[in-house]
Design a protein around this motif. Structure first.
Motif, short mmCIF file in Angstrom:
data_model
loop_
_atom_site.label_atom_id
_atom_site.label_comp_id
_atom_site.label_asym_id
_atom_site.label_seq_id
_atom_site.Cartn_x
_atom_site.Cartn_y
_atom_site.Cartn_z
N LEU A 229 0.85 -1.20 0.00
CA LEU A 229 0.00 0.00 0.00
C LEU A 229 0.88 1.25 0.00
O LEU A 229 0.66 2.18 -0.80
CB LEU A 229 -0.92 0.00 1.22
CG LEU A 229 -1.72 1.28 1.45
CD1 LEU A 229 -2.62 1.60 0.25
CD2 LEU A 229 -2.57 1.18 2.72
N ALA A 230 1.91 1.26 0.85
CA ALA A 230 2.80 2.43 0.91
C ALA A 230 3.48 2.65 -0.44
O ALA A 230 3.65 3.80 -0.89
CB ALA A 230 3.85 2.23 2.01
N SER A 231 3.84 1.56 -1.11
CA SER A 231 4.50 1.69 -2.41
C SER A 231 3.55 2.27 -3.45
O SER A 231 3.94 3.12 -4.26
CB SER A 231 5.01 0.33 -2.87
OG SER A 231 5.57 0.46 -4.15
N ALA A 232 2.29 1.80 -3.43
CA ALA A 232 1.31 2.34 -4.39
C ALA A 232 1.09 3.83 -4.15
O ALA A 232 0.95 4.62 -5.10
CB ALA A 232 0.00 1.56 -4.30
N VAL A 233 1.07 4.22 -2.87
CA VAL A 233 0.90 5.65 -2.54
C VAL A 233 2.13 6.45 -3.03
O VAL A 233 1.99 7.53 -3.63
CB VAL A 233 0.70 5.83 -1.02
CG1 VAL A 233 0.78 7.29 -0.62
CG2 VAL A 233 -0.65 5.23 -0.60
N GLY A 234 3.32 5.89 -2.82
CA GLY A 234 4.54 6.56 -3.28
C GLY A 234 4.59 6.66 -4.80
O GLY A 234 5.01 7.69 -5.35
N ARG A 235 4.15 5.61 -5.47
CA ARG A 235 4.11 5.62 -6.95
C ARG A 235 3.15 6.68 -7.44
O ARG A 235 3.43 7.41 -8.41
CB ARG A 235 3.68 4.23 -7.45
CG ARG A 235 3.92 4.02 -8.94
CD ARG A 235 3.42 2.66 -9.42
NE ARG A 235 3.76 1.59 -8.54
CZ ARG A 235 2.86 0.79 -7.95
NH1 ARG A 235 1.57 0.94 -8.17
NH2 ARG A 235 3.24 -0.17 -7.14
N GLN A 236 2.01 6.80 -6.75
CA GLN A 236 1.03 7.82 -7.14
C GLN A 236 1.64 9.22 -7.00
O GLN A 236 1.47 10.08 -7.88
CB GLN A 236 -0.22 7.72 -6.28
CG GLN A 236 -1.38 8.58 -6.77
CD GLN A 236 -2.00 8.01 -8.04
OE1 GLN A 236 -2.17 6.80 -8.19
NE2 GLN A 236 -2.34 8.87 -8.99
N ALA A 237 2.36 9.43 -5.91
CA ALA A 237 2.97 10.75 -5.70
C ALA A 237 3.98 11.05 -6.81
O ALA A 237 4.04 12.18 -7.32
CB ALA A 237 3.65 10.79 -4.33
N ALA A 238 4.75 10.04 -7.19
CA ALA A 238 5.76 10.23 -8.26
C ALA A 238 5.09 10.50 -9.60
O ALA A 238 5.56 11.31 -10.40
CB ALA A 238 6.68 9.01 -8.33
N LEU A 239 3.97 9.82 -9.84
CA LEU A 239 3.22 10.05 -11.08
C LEU A 239 2.62 11.45 -11.08
O LEU A 239 2.73 12.20 -12.06
CB LEU A 239 2.10 9.02 -11.22
CG LEU A 239 2.50 7.59 -11.59
CD1 LEU A 239 1.35 6.62 -11.33
CD2 LEU A 239 2.92 7.52 -13.06
N ASP A 240 1.97 11.81 -9.97
CA ASP A 240 1.27 13.10 -9.90
C ASP A 240 2.25 14.27 -9.97
O ASP A 240 1.90 15.35 -10.46
CB ASP A 240 0.43 13.18 -8.62
CG ASP A 240 -0.75 12.20 -8.65
OD1 ASP A 240 -1.05 11.66 -9.74
OD2 ASP A 240 -1.34 11.97 -7.58
N ALA A 241 3.48 14.06 -9.46
CA ALA A 241 4.50 15.11 -9.50
C ALA A 241 5.13 15.24 -10.89
O ALA A 241 5.93 16.15 -11.13
CB ALA A 241 5.58 14.82 -8.46
N GLY A 242 4.81 14.29 -11.78
CA GLY A 242 5.41 14.32 -13.12
C GLY A 242 6.82 13.76 -13.14
O GLY A 242 7.54 13.88 -14.14
#
Ligand SMILES: C[S@@+](CC[C@H](N)C(=O)[O-])C[C@H]1O[C@@H](n2cnc3c(N)ncnc32)[C@H](O)[C@@H]1O
Length: 254
Positions: A229-242
């Motif tokens: 779950l933490a990894s998916a949240v981190g991946r989302q942040a990296a995607l959203d930040a471009g």
């Protein structure tokens, strides 16, 4: 070893049996859009547990698939998977060491790789070897995790990747394109897949925070379930930040 069993069990729970990357059969079909595999010899670099390779043979009609990977337990599990499906005569897996692959020039019609090149730092050498392995007219079809310039040093990426246990290499789309061109590939095409992955990843977070959490914890334990779950949240942040730019890359050996 970057992909121990508890980790691959968790990835398969989220992404499907035999898959260590997101998207499943639909994503593989997208990678192969406009590429006819029927009767073709295909090399898959970074084949993992072999889910992609089963699809290449079963759903896309490849005559022969050779998957290569650097982790012996993954190769063994992939071999068991194709044996159970009666595909061993068409799909085989070879354990390799990083660097030039042990096949003759022009041995393949298609070189494919799904979400594995992010682990391979020397993109120039990698694309040069892929070019060598393709017959003239052969096609390179890759899905890779590319990055905005400086992404590796960004707090949002470091926060995610430092807890992930994987070693990534931070190639920008421009660098990947230049390395493919320098290797000799033509008809280059790079497709930014960020929007689709953002949507899918949000659903993954909701699932891992809700209904999927208990079931995943039952299979791999609480700690690994929380880590996914933490990894998916981190991946989302990296995607959203471009910062993270999942990309499909195509080229042809003239
Ligand atoms: C994210 S997984 C993807 C596996 C598979 N392509 C899939 O989509 O399910 C990345 C894979 O690349 C493999 N890998 C890492 N470095 C490699 C290298 N130098 N050559 C070949 N495979 C490599 C890993 O062992 C792992 O199986």
């Amino acid at each position: 070893m970057q992909y121990p069993k508890a980790f691959t069990d968790a990835l398969q729970f989220v992404w499907g049996e035999g898959f260590l990357s997101p998207g499943g059969p639909e994503e593989v079909a997208e990678m192969l859009h406009g590429i006819d595999l029927s009767g073709k010899r295909v090399l898959d670099i970074g084949s993992g547990l072999g889910g992609v390779d089963v699809l290449l043979a079963q759903a896309h009609g490849a005559a022969e698939v050779v998957g290569v990977d650097v982790e012996a337990p993954l190769i063994e599990e992939a071999r068991a998977r194709v044996a159970a499906l009666g595909l061993s005569d068409r799909v085989r897996f070879d354990l390799v060491t990083p660097g030039p692959l042990p096949y003759p020039d022009a041995a393949f019609d298609v070189v494919l790789s799904k979400d594995a090149l992010v682990h391979i730092p020397d993109k120039a050498a990698l694309f040069a070897d892929a070019f060598r392995l393709l017959r003239p007219g052969g096609v390179l079809a890759v899905s890779d995790w590319l990055w905005a310039r400086g992404a590796g040093e960004s707090a949002v990426v470091q926060d995610w990747v430092s807890r992930l246990g994987l070693v990534f290499t931070y190639t920008t789309p421009d660098e990947a394109r230049a390395a493919m061109a320098a290797a000799g590939f033509v008809d280059l095409r790079l497709e930014d897949r960020r929007a689709g992955l953002q949507t899918a990843n949000r659903a993954e977070i909701a699932y891992l925070a809700g209904a999927g959490r208990v079931e995943l914890a039952r299979i791999v334990g609480d700690e690994m379930a929380a880590a996914r779950l933490a990894s998916a949240v981190g991946r989302q942040a990296a995607l959203d930040a471009g910062a993270l730019i999942p990309t499909h890359l195509f080229g042809r050996r003239p």
